[in-house]
Design an enzyme around this catalytic site. Structure first.
Site, PDB file in Angstrom:
ATOM      1  N   TYR A 289       0.823  -1.213   0.000  1.00 15.09           N
ATOM      2  CA  TYR A 289       0.000   0.000   0.000  1.00 15.09           C
ATOM      3  C   TYR A 289       0.864   1.273   0.000  1.00 15.09           C
ATOM      4  O   TYR A 289       0.602   2.196  -0.786  1.00 15.09           O
ATOM      5  CB  TYR A 289      -0.961  -0.007   1.181  1.00 15.09           C
ATOM      6  CG  TYR A 289      -2.350  -0.443   0.786  1.00 15.09           C
ATOM      7  CD1 TYR A 289      -2.600  -1.774   0.462  1.00 15.09           C
ATOM      8  CD2 TYR A 289      -3.402   0.463   0.701  1.00 15.09           C
ATOM      9  CE1 TYR A 289      -3.856  -2.187   0.075  1.00 15.09           C
ATOM     10  CE2 TYR A 289      -4.667   0.054   0.316  1.00 15.09           C
ATOM     11  CZ  TYR A 289      -4.889  -1.271   0.007  1.00 15.09           C
ATOM     12  OH  TYR A 289      -6.131  -1.674  -0.391  1.00 15.09           O
ATOM     13  N   GLU A 296       1.688   6.315  -7.172  1.00 15.90           N
ATOM     14  CA  GLU A 296       0.627   7.212  -7.635  1.00 15.90           C
ATOM     15  C   GLU A 296       1.033   8.672  -7.444  1.00 15.90           C
ATOM     16  O   GLU A 296       0.762   9.526  -8.302  1.00 15.90           O
ATOM     17  CB  GLU A 296      -0.665   6.921  -6.871  1.00 15.90           C
ATOM     18  CG  GLU A 296      -1.290   5.557  -7.183  1.00 15.90           C
ATOM     19  CD  GLU A 296      -2.502   5.262  -6.324  1.00 15.90           C
ATOM     20  OE1 GLU A 296      -3.179   6.227  -5.913  1.00 15.90           O
ATOM     21  OE2 GLU A 296      -2.767   4.070  -6.045  1.00 15.90           O
TER      22      GLU A 296
END
Length: 365
Positions: A289, A296
């Protein structure tokens, strides 16, 4: 060397269906307890009234009993439960009228016949009330249909992300060996399947909204809309971003996470838990994560100069305001929201991990 066998103190009580024997021996070792021809044979070594010795006794029951006693040992005593073959109240425990000297009533559990009948009646009433409550709860006629839909949804998503992961891995280690072509061509090769999987993932929000699954709504919304923003708005509209190496890492981290998540949910729908998969589902996210969120963020930072140059998605308000809302400014705000979203999901998954993999409370005997 152990002395001759002795009889321990035994206390007994009964119910309509059961007999309870409490043998006053502590630190019991090597118990041998059998019922043959309606006679209970007991032999064990332990610490009793005569110290550490071998203790034994026999009890011939008044009426027929089941031949398999249930035993439970504690540090201070040994408890034996024997099932009667017929539910009735015995006037005494043994076939012989004179009570053996080592046998005495267990006053902690003792009930007379009327009290036992009252207890039995209360249990029957409790059972009937429970059945009435269960009968009032409406049965869901679509239960199997919902379960089938969830199984198919998770299966399709698992197959989709598996195709993405395998395709990218093959291209990286075989086709991309010796060059970086597999990094630069990721979007053009994988985007169609990623578009399909991430569009289908919107169903997870709907599933949570209508109560089809018990997962909380906010973490699902944060993850799905965050991914779709990067996929459709950043990568889908800027050709300059589609050939960036960061696309490979975004898609790769997304697919690895889902390789464990979707099969876990699919098996949960049919009541199967595979412990290695459960561990992976609630552990793999710990490195993946943050890495996915970082990839991103890099993608957004790289896109800001391109949006500034092209002016795409910037909004000019009409006069007299004459103000333009620059999309790069929106992206800068989104970067803050991205890390907040990662924190929200991290906190949610950490709670889930503690719930599923945390230390279990020991049951007190």
């Amino acid at each position: 060397m152990a002395g001759p066998s002795l009889r321990p103190h035994v206390h007994w009580a009964q119910r309509h269906r059961e007999l309870f024997l409490r043998v006053d021996l502590s630190d019991v070792r090597n118990p041998d307890i059998t019922i043959t021809d309606n006679v209970l044979h007991f032999r064990a070594q332990g610490h009793g009234a005569k110290g550490d010795n071998i203790y034994e006794f026999e009890i011939e029951f008044l009426e027929p009993v089941e031949p398999k006693p249930v035993c439970r040992m504690t540090q201070r005593q040994l408890n034996i439960t024997v099932q009667k073959k017929e539910s009735n109240w015995w006037e005494r425990l043994t076939k012989q009228e004179k009570r053996p000297l080592f046998l005495a009533p267990d006053f902690d559990r003792w009930l007379d016949e009327s009290d036992a009948e009252m207890e039995l009646k209360e249990k029957e009433e409790e059972k009937i009330n429970k059945m009435k409550i269960e009968s009032r709860v409406p049965k869901d006629p679509f239960k199997h249909l919902k379960k089938g839909y969830l199984i198919m949804y998770n299966l399709v998503q698992f197959l989709g992300f598996s195709w993405i992961f395998v395709n990218m891995t093959v291209r990286l280690f075989i086709l991309g060996k010796g060059n970086c072509y597999s990094f630069y061509d990721t979007f053009h090769t994988i985007s169609d399947m990623m578009y399909f999987c991430q569009t289908l993932a919107l169903m997870e929000i709907m599933n949570s909204l209508i109560g089809l699954v018990r997962s909380p709504l906010i973490p699902s919304v944060v993850q799905i809309f965050g991914r779709n923003f990067v996929l459709f708005v950043i990568l889908g509209t800027l050709e300059e971003m589609q050939s960036k190496p960061v696309v490979f890492f975004i898609f790769y981290f997304w697919s690895i996470i889902e390789l464990f998540r979707y099969p876990y949910y699919m098996l949960s729908c049919i009541g199967i838990e595979w412990k290695p998969l459960t561990w992976l589902r609630y552990t793999a996210w710990i490195p993946l994560y943050p890495l996915g969120g970082l990839a991103e963020a890099v993608c957004i930072v790289q896109s800001i100069p391109i949006f500034s140059e092209t002016g795409k998605f910037s909004l000019g308000l009409p006069n007299p305001l004459n103000v333009t809302i620059q999309f790069p400014f929106v992206l800068q705000i989104y970067l803050i929201a991205l890390f907040l979203g990662v924190f929200v999901n991290f906190r949610h998954l950490y709670k889930q991990r503690k719930q599923h993999l945390g230390p279990k409370k020991r049951k007190m005997k």
